[in-house]
Design a protein around this motif. Structure first.
Motif, PDB file in Angstrom:
ATOM      1  N   ALA A  80      -5.950   3.469  -9.493  1.00  0.00           N
ATOM      2  CA  ALA A  80      -7.021   3.001  -8.602  1.00  0.00           C
ATOM      3  C   ALA A  80      -7.229   1.500  -8.802  1.00  0.00           C
ATOM      4  O   ALA A  80      -7.464   0.753  -7.842  1.00  0.00           O
ATOM      5  N   VAL A 114      -3.722  13.086 -15.500  1.00  0.00           N
ATOM      6  CA  VAL A 114      -4.220  12.900 -14.131  1.00  0.00           C
ATOM      7  C   VAL A 114      -5.374  11.908 -14.099  1.00  0.00           C
ATOM      8  O   VAL A 114      -5.400  10.983 -13.286  1.00  0.00           O
ATOM      9  N   MET A 133       0.834  -1.214   0.000  1.00  0.00           N
ATOM     10  CA  MET A 133       0.000   0.000   0.000  1.00  0.00           C
ATOM     11  C   MET A 133       0.868   1.263   0.000  1.00  0.00           C
ATOM     12  O   MET A 133       0.493   2.275  -0.596  1.00  0.00           O
ATOM     13  N   VAL A 134       2.013   1.198   0.679  1.00  0.00           N
ATOM     14  CA  VAL A 134       2.917   2.364   0.675  1.00  0.00           C
ATOM     15  C   VAL A 134       3.433   2.588  -0.753  1.00  0.00           C
ATOM     16  O   VAL A 134       3.556   3.730  -1.208  1.00  0.00           O
ATOM     17  N   GLU A 172       0.989   6.848  -6.742  1.00  0.00           N
ATOM     18  CA  GLU A 172      -0.081   7.838  -6.978  1.00  0.00           C
ATOM     19  C   GLU A 172       0.463   9.255  -6.714  1.00  0.00           C
ATOM     20  O   GLU A 172       0.132  10.198  -7.427  1.00  0.00           O
ATOM     21  N   ALA A 173       1.325   9.354  -5.696  1.00  0.00           N
ATOM     22  CA  ALA A 173       1.897  10.673  -5.379  1.00  0.00           C
ATOM     23  C   ALA A 173       2.796  11.180  -6.512  1.00  0.00           C
ATOM     24  O   ALA A 173       2.882  12.391  -6.723  1.00  0.00           O
ATOM     25  N   TRP A 215       1.797   1.881  -3.409  1.00  0.00           N
ATOM     26  CA  TRP A 215       0.683   2.488  -4.152  1.00  0.00           C
ATOM     27  C   TRP A 215       0.603   3.997  -3.858  1.00  0.00           C
ATOM     28  O   TRP A 215       0.452   4.808  -4.773  1.00  0.00           O
ATOM     29  N   ILE A 216       0.714   4.319  -2.569  1.00  0.00           N
ATOM     30  CA  ILE A 216       0.638   5.742  -2.178  1.00  0.00           C
ATOM     31  C   ILE A 216       1.738   6.532  -2.909  1.00  0.00           C
ATOM     32  O   ILE A 216       1.489   7.605  -3.463  1.00  0.00           O
ATOM     33  N   ALA A 217       2.943   5.952  -2.928  1.00  0.00           N
ATOM     34  CA  ALA A 217       4.071   6.648  -3.557  1.00  0.00           C
ATOM     35  C   ALA A 217       3.856   6.801  -5.060  1.00  0.00           C
ATOM     36  O   ALA A 217       4.120   7.873  -5.626  1.00  0.00           O
ATOM     37  N   LEU A 277       0.552  13.052  -8.800  1.00  0.00           N
ATOM     38  CA  LEU A 277       0.120  14.348  -8.290  1.00  0.00           C
ATOM     39  C   LEU A 277       1.257  15.373  -8.332  1.00  0.00           C
ATOM     40  O   LEU A 277       1.049  16.539  -8.657  1.00  0.00           O
ATOM     41  N   SER A 310      -4.843   8.244 -12.683  1.00  0.00           N
ATOM     42  CA  SER A 310      -5.527   8.035 -11.399  1.00  0.00           C
ATOM     43  C   SER A 310      -6.463   6.836 -11.471  1.00  0.00           C
ATOM     44  O   SER A 310      -6.512   6.026 -10.543  1.00  0.00           O
TER      45      SER A 310
END
Lengths: 474, 212
Positions: free
Chosen positions: A156, A148, A115-116, A122-123, A118-120, A126, A152
């Motif tokens: 997802a 975007v 999950m980290v 997606e970041a 994934w967060i990275a 952004l 995104s």
């Protein structure tokens, strides 16, 4: 020290938003230098992270981190002169976003928790969106919107895939952290059905970000509309970050004995990407889009090689490194052309050899390198992938692979030879500054040196990385 | 049928409502309602009844149910965007698609037996319907705002799968995901504002210059 390397750009990034122009440019170079130094230290000492539940130093992660650091450092030098010449209005936003982008990409290379990661990833979307919108034109807005939204939605789906892998843990009664290293150790107990479904979602999700066809639609627009230093980062390292997500999941699949399943899907997506790139490269009329489609081709080659495993996987990792070096050099060079000719259209670029000899040399070297000519490293990578495919008995696939590469070479050569040598009565353009040529030369030189001589430590790291995605070991 | 399934059936109906409605404010309210339900469910289903867990659920309800929809609503108001949207496939075809979607979601949902889902039969079908419904909304509109709302619906579905089926991720990680989604929606909102200012509409047909 592990977390520090990601933390520094997150501190300097917001600072850059408030600094005057010259200080922002300097901060970019300083951060790049510190980042490269820390990368080399991590490579040498390999310390344990403090937050070991979320981060880990893996072979493929370190490899990507070193490439990111080197590229960012050289690109930051180029950016200084580029910003002086291009007259970008919101320069502080550009510099700040570049640094935040570096921070998020660093996080991707260090992440071990699904999950980290994934967060990275997606970041990274952004942080890089403002870079694409730098010129504030209608076209740049369109490219940013597509980038975007498409990325995104794609990412997802990758989140859904990651969640499905945790369900594979629940069903298989596996009680370990949701990290790649822990899951690889317990892969045999994961529920194979949920794991397979999870992999497909992750491949489609991160594949969108990696630029694999048919999910690649955002890539040519974003790469062509972003300022050249940002294009070089997007193509040179962002795509690698998305590949890392796929690589790590493929690693779990291989450990679970499902490597043949995930490998086959990777090969199919790889071939589709190469075929799509071949179609669009031949009829292309803009040189930055030409380079973007070449990135799609190379991501296809890397996916194809990864799917084959063994020698093919080794070749894929070689291609990953050299594509970053060569493609970023080409994108930086395209920045020189755009600044001086003022057009993105291939038909407007004539007599490059006479009008911009320094830029011609960089573009010519980049063209030879990206086409897979020796002595550039992509040559070795492609040969290994072809050998791996023959060894694995994938004769039809390797036939399509080689035929598509031939078409791409013909198309690329046709366009580039025209811009190099097409006669023009126009006067030579102003001489390029060293800052806008040396980074490209150094990037190409690195690829050239690594082709002729690869340090044992680097070679061993690539072998280790390739062995974890090879059923039965390398 | 227990009260959780009742709530989930309301979510399924809300998807029908979003397919049939042509007004953006209605769509936004639907997304907000779905956000509240999917964020609140872990309070009733999950094993984590700690103070931290409850606080996290409340923050999630606040962000998914209020902040994100409000963000889109404010953009509509600020740049005076036309509030009527028409799906590409038409309303009747969309309703038919909803029926097919629910049937397919129920069929697929029943195929997979999960320990948590045995108590609440509608959990898996609702999650599948939200994800695929979001994708349908996204692909079935040319209006950029409706597309963003489709993306949010999809995210709600993924959240439902994630928090109710598996309790393995830590709250700090879930919070990171939530922040990413929030930041993503905010960036999309800024882009929407710029699209309206540049093209005087949010019809994505206007964004075709870069097509091959």
């Amino acid at each position: 020290m592990v977390e520090l390397i990601a933390l520094i750009p997150f501190i300097t990034g917001p600072m850059a938003f408030f600094l005057p122009r010259s200080a922002g440019r300097l901060l970019l170079i300083l951060t790049g230098a510190v980042h490269l130094l820390l990368s080399l230290l991590l490579w040498t000492y390999r310390p344990l992270p403090m937050l070991s539940a979320y981060f880990a130093l893996t072979d493929v992660g370190l490899l990507s981190l070193l490439v990111i650091s080197l590229l960012f450092f050289l690109i930051s030098f180029y950016t200084r002169d580029y910003l002086k010449k291009s007259g970008i209005h919101f320069e502080n936003v550009f510099c700040g976003s570049m640094l935040l982008f570096l921070g998020t990409m660093t996080l991707v290379t260090l992440a071990d928790h699904l999950m980290v990661m994934w967060i990275a990833i997606e970041a990274t979307t952004l942080a890089s969106a403002p870079l694409i919108y730098t010129h504030r034109t209608a076209e740049a807005l369109e490219a940013t919107w597509k980038y975007v939204l498409v990325c995104s939605v794609g990412i997802a789906l990758a989140l859904l895939g990651s969640v499905l892998i945790t369900i594979a843990m629940d069903v298989g009664r596996v009680d370990v952290p949701v990290s790649v290293s822990a899951l690889t150790g317990e892969a045999g107990n994961l529920d194979p059905l949920w794991l397979k479904i999870g992999f497909v979602f992750i491949l489609v999700g991160y594949g969108t970000k990696m630029g694999l066809a048919p999910m690649h639609t955002w890539l040519p627009d974003a790469h062509s509309e972003a300022p050249s230093p940002a294009s070089a980062l997007l193509s040179g390292v962002l795509l690698n970050c998305a590949y890392l997500g796929i690589f790590r999941t493929h690693k779990i699949m291989t450990a679970a004995g499902l490597g043949a399943f995930s490998g086959r899907i990777l090969m199919v997506f790889g071939l589709i990407s190469i075929l799509a790139a071949a179609t669009f490269i031949v009829k292309q009329n803009e040189y930055k889009r030409l380079l973007a489609y070449s990135s799609i081709e190379n991501m296809g080659i890397i996916a194809f090689g990864t799917g084959i495993g063994g020698l093919g996987a080794y070749g894929a990792l070689i291609c990953l490194i050299h594509h970053s070096l060569i493609k970023s050099a080409l994108f930086l060079t395209s920045g020189n052309i755009l600044l001086n000719y003022g057009s993105r259209l291939l038909k407007d670029i004539t007599a490059l050899v006479r009008r911009m000899p320094g830029t011609f040399l960089a573009f010519c070297g980049g063209f030879a390198g990206i086409s897979g000519f020796p002595p550039f490293g992509l040559f070795i990578g492609k040969v290994m992938i072809i050998m791996g495919a023959f060894r694995g008995g994938h004769y039809v696939a390797v036939g399509i692979f080689m035929a598509s590469l031939s078409v791409i070479f013909a198309g690329f050569a046709n366009h580039t030879l025209k811009i190099f040598f097409m006669k023009s009565a126009a006067e030579p353009l102003p001489r390029e500054t060293a800052g806008m040529l040396l980074p490209q030369y150094l990037l190409l030189l690195t690829s050239l040196i690594l082709c002729c001589w690869m340090p044992e430590g680097l070679s061993q790291t690539i072998r280790n990385a390739a062995s974890v995605i090879t059923p039965g070991g390398f | 049928m227990n009260y959780i399934d009742t709530l989930l059936s309301l979510v399924l109906l809300s998807i029908l409502f979003s397919f049939g409605s042509s007004r953006l404010p209605v769509l936004i309210r639907v997304i907000g309602f779905q956000g509240v339900v999917v964020s609140g469910l872990p309070l009733f289903i999950g094993n984590d009844h700690s103070l931290g867990g409850m606080a996290f659920s409340l923050i999630t309800i606040l962000i998914r149910g209020l902040v994100i929809p409000l963000c889109i609503y404010l953009i509509i108001r600020r740049v005076a965007i036309r509030r009527e949207v028409a799906p590409i496939f038409g309303h009747h075809a969309s309703m038919l698609a909803w029926l097919g979607l629910i049937a397919a979601a129920a069929f697929i949902g029943n195929k997979f037996t999960l320990p948590v889902a045995t108590q609440n039969v509608l959990l898996m079908p609702t999650a599948i319907a939200l994800v695929s419904g979001g994708l349908f909304l996204l692909m079935g509109h040319r209006n950029a705002i409706a597309m963003v709302l489709g993306y949010i619906m999809m995210e709600n579905g993924i959240y439902l799968v994630g928090t109710t089926f598996s309790s393995r991720t830590h709250h700090i990680v879930e919070f990171g995901i939530l922040l990413d989604v929030l930041a993503g929606v905010m960036i999309m909102a800024i882009i929407l504002q710029n699209i309206k200012q540049t093209f005087d509409d949010v019809d994505t047909d206007l964004l075709q210059t870069l097509k091959e």
